[in-house]
Design an enzyme around this catalytic site. Sequence first.
Site, PDB file in Angstrom:
ATOM      1  N   GLU A 266       0.842  -1.202   0.000  1.00 57.38           N
ATOM      2  CA  GLU A 266       0.000   0.000   0.000  1.00 57.38           C
ATOM      3  C   GLU A 266       0.868   1.239   0.000  1.00 57.38           C
ATOM      4  O   GLU A 266       1.858   1.310   0.728  1.00 57.38           O
ATOM      5  CB  GLU A 266      -0.872   0.085   1.264  1.00 57.38           C
ATOM      6  CG  GLU A 266      -1.995  -0.884   1.402  1.00 57.38           C
ATOM      7  CD  GLU A 266      -2.729  -0.671   2.734  1.00 57.38           C
ATOM      8  OE1 GLU A 266      -2.826   0.491   3.193  1.00 57.38           O
ATOM      9  OE2 GLU A 266      -3.187  -1.668   3.306  1.00 57.38           O
ATOM     10  N   GLU A 320     -13.742   4.569   0.001  1.00 53.99           N
ATOM     11  CA  GLU A 320     -14.556   3.643   0.789  1.00 53.99           C
ATOM     12  C   GLU A 320     -15.389   4.483   1.759  1.00 53.99           C
ATOM     13  O   GLU A 320     -14.924   4.880   2.821  1.00 53.99           O
ATOM     14  CB  GLU A 320     -13.666   2.642   1.525  1.00 53.99           C
ATOM     15  CG  GLU A 320     -12.897   1.730   0.584  1.00 53.99           C
ATOM     16  CD  GLU A 320     -11.945   0.803   1.299  1.00 53.99           C
ATOM     17  OE1 GLU A 320     -12.379  -0.264   1.774  1.00 53.99           O
ATOM     18  OE2 GLU A 320     -10.752   1.153   1.395  1.00 53.99           O
ATOM     19  N   LYS A 323     -15.932   3.823   5.720  1.00 48.57           N
ATOM     20  CA  LYS A 323     -14.828   3.756   6.667  1.00 48.57           C
ATOM     21  C   LYS A 323     -15.017   4.799   7.765  1.00 48.57           C
ATOM     22  O   LYS A 323     -15.358   5.949   7.483  1.00 48.57           O
ATOM     23  CB  LYS A 323     -13.489   3.994   5.959  1.00 48.57           C
ATOM     24  CG  LYS A 323     -12.837   2.743   5.425  1.00 48.57           C
ATOM     25  CD  LYS A 323     -11.401   3.039   5.000  1.00 48.57           C
ATOM     26  CE  LYS A 323     -10.647   1.764   4.708  1.00 48.57           C
ATOM     27  NZ  LYS A 323      -9.240   2.036   4.363  1.00 48.57           N
ATOM     28  N   GLU A 329      -9.619   9.117   5.573  1.00 45.75           N
ATOM     29  CA  GLU A 329      -9.840   7.670   5.479  1.00 45.75           C
ATOM     30  C   GLU A 329     -10.772   7.310   4.328  1.00 45.75           C
ATOM     31  O   GLU A 329     -10.729   6.200   3.802  1.00 45.75           O
ATOM     32  CB  GLU A 329     -10.429   7.141   6.791  1.00 45.75           C
ATOM     33  CG  GLU A 329      -9.456   7.086   7.946  1.00 45.75           C
ATOM     34  CD  GLU A 329      -8.362   6.050   7.715  1.00 45.75           C
ATOM     35  OE1 GLU A 329      -8.685   4.927   7.287  1.00 45.75           O
ATOM     36  OE2 GLU A 329      -7.181   6.367   7.961  1.00 45.75           O
TER      37      GLU A 329
END
Length: 487
Positions: A266, A320, A323, A329
């Site tokens: 990542e 996302e 999250k 985030e």
Amino acid sequence: MAAFRFTGTFLLLTLLQIVNKAKSQSFIGVNYGQVADNLPSAAATAKLLQSTSIQKVRLFGSDPAIIKALANTGIGIVISTANGDIPALASDPNFAKNWVNANVVAYYPSSKIILVNVGNEVIMSGDSNLISQLLPAMQNVKSALDAASLGDEVKVSTVHSMTLLKQSEPPSAGIFDPGYGDVLKGLLAFNNATGSPFEVNPYPYFAYRGDPRPETLAFCLFQQNPGRLDANTNINYMNMFDAQVDAVRSALDAMGFKNVEIVVAETGWPYKGDSDEVGASIDNAKAYNGNLIAHLRSMAGTPLMPGKSIDTYLFALYDENLKPGPTTERSFGIFNSVDLTMTYDVGLSKSGNNSQAPAAVSPSTETAPVVAVSPSTETAPVTAKAPVAPPTDPKTKAWCVPKAGASDAELQASLDYACGQGIDCSPIQPGGSRFEPNTLAAHAAYAMNLYYKTSGQNPSSCDSSQAAMLSSHSPSTNGCNFPGGST
């Protein structure tokens, strides 16, 4: 696309460039997290990926829909077990066999599963039960793959947080936390014996948040900066990514595992954040990801691992939206999940040009250390003619050329930067009209000068991290003429 770093593997790389006309790079991957309620269909995602140069996808689970959708695309798939499955995988070989049969054997080889990650950042979870059972779980998954005659095709590993490093500054002094020494020795012995990679999650973004100065931002975004010296090796690191990865390399070497390869599981940069989340912006996200991709495509490698690009999985394919936590985030997506357009263009489209954000900062010359890592990379001197002093007559033509004695790392950084600003660097790719002479200095000179010329011949655009200067002497060679401009 940034030009190649020139190594003994040149002939092979040239062949790959000729064959791979679609501009796909096997070392560019992406993370596909699914903590969201607005994701497109698996078929739409597969079609999107095929329109890009992304060649690998990392899943945080083993979603059958996306695995099936990627069948016969040639895209490599990394799947993962849940941390909660580790105890059962470790204690029951039959559970591991059933898991492998259901999640790998059922789809392989149509779906190109290349790696199974057993858990995610387990060691830093603080769960001693999971930590003690991680290696047995990996061993049982490996045995199940061997039983299915897939042990050579599908590797087994796990992903680690960068906080596993006790020291990362300077990179040459990188060491792992000795408190996890016994666990790591076992895991690394497994990686070494099975040929699987050691996977880490380096995020220069978090280093910048810990040291939010303009010069740190430039260092993290692969932009022009004076570099940061590792006094132990006399290597001047030109970006945080290389520094972080080389700190891991040093830590692995210090434990005696020099043959274990590193994979970046990542890395990314958020394009939006809360008011107190410094550095989260479209410009910075575009600059980081775009310049990282250009750096990988240059095949420069890192100072301690030159001449090849580490497999790197960008974070992330989509936002996302479910999250928890701060806005960042939920703001790493390179593509919009609703209409599949790009959040920002970093040159991943097969049909489009590679583009990057312009420099977002004007870095100072201060080189204070950064929290968590201190960069460094070996810089062999380049043999080049010393350019004459810059012209003083405003009507005199001028060229932007490398300074005598500029290091390979400085030249490569300048090359990556210039080619990342939208200029056409295809002539210095293999087969291009300006490919010869095939030297880093010559290619850097071409890119530096073209960037200078297209920037309105502004002398400040010929800074190139203090690796370039204006000259009244043309760097043209062998009939390859470099356009000059008035200062």
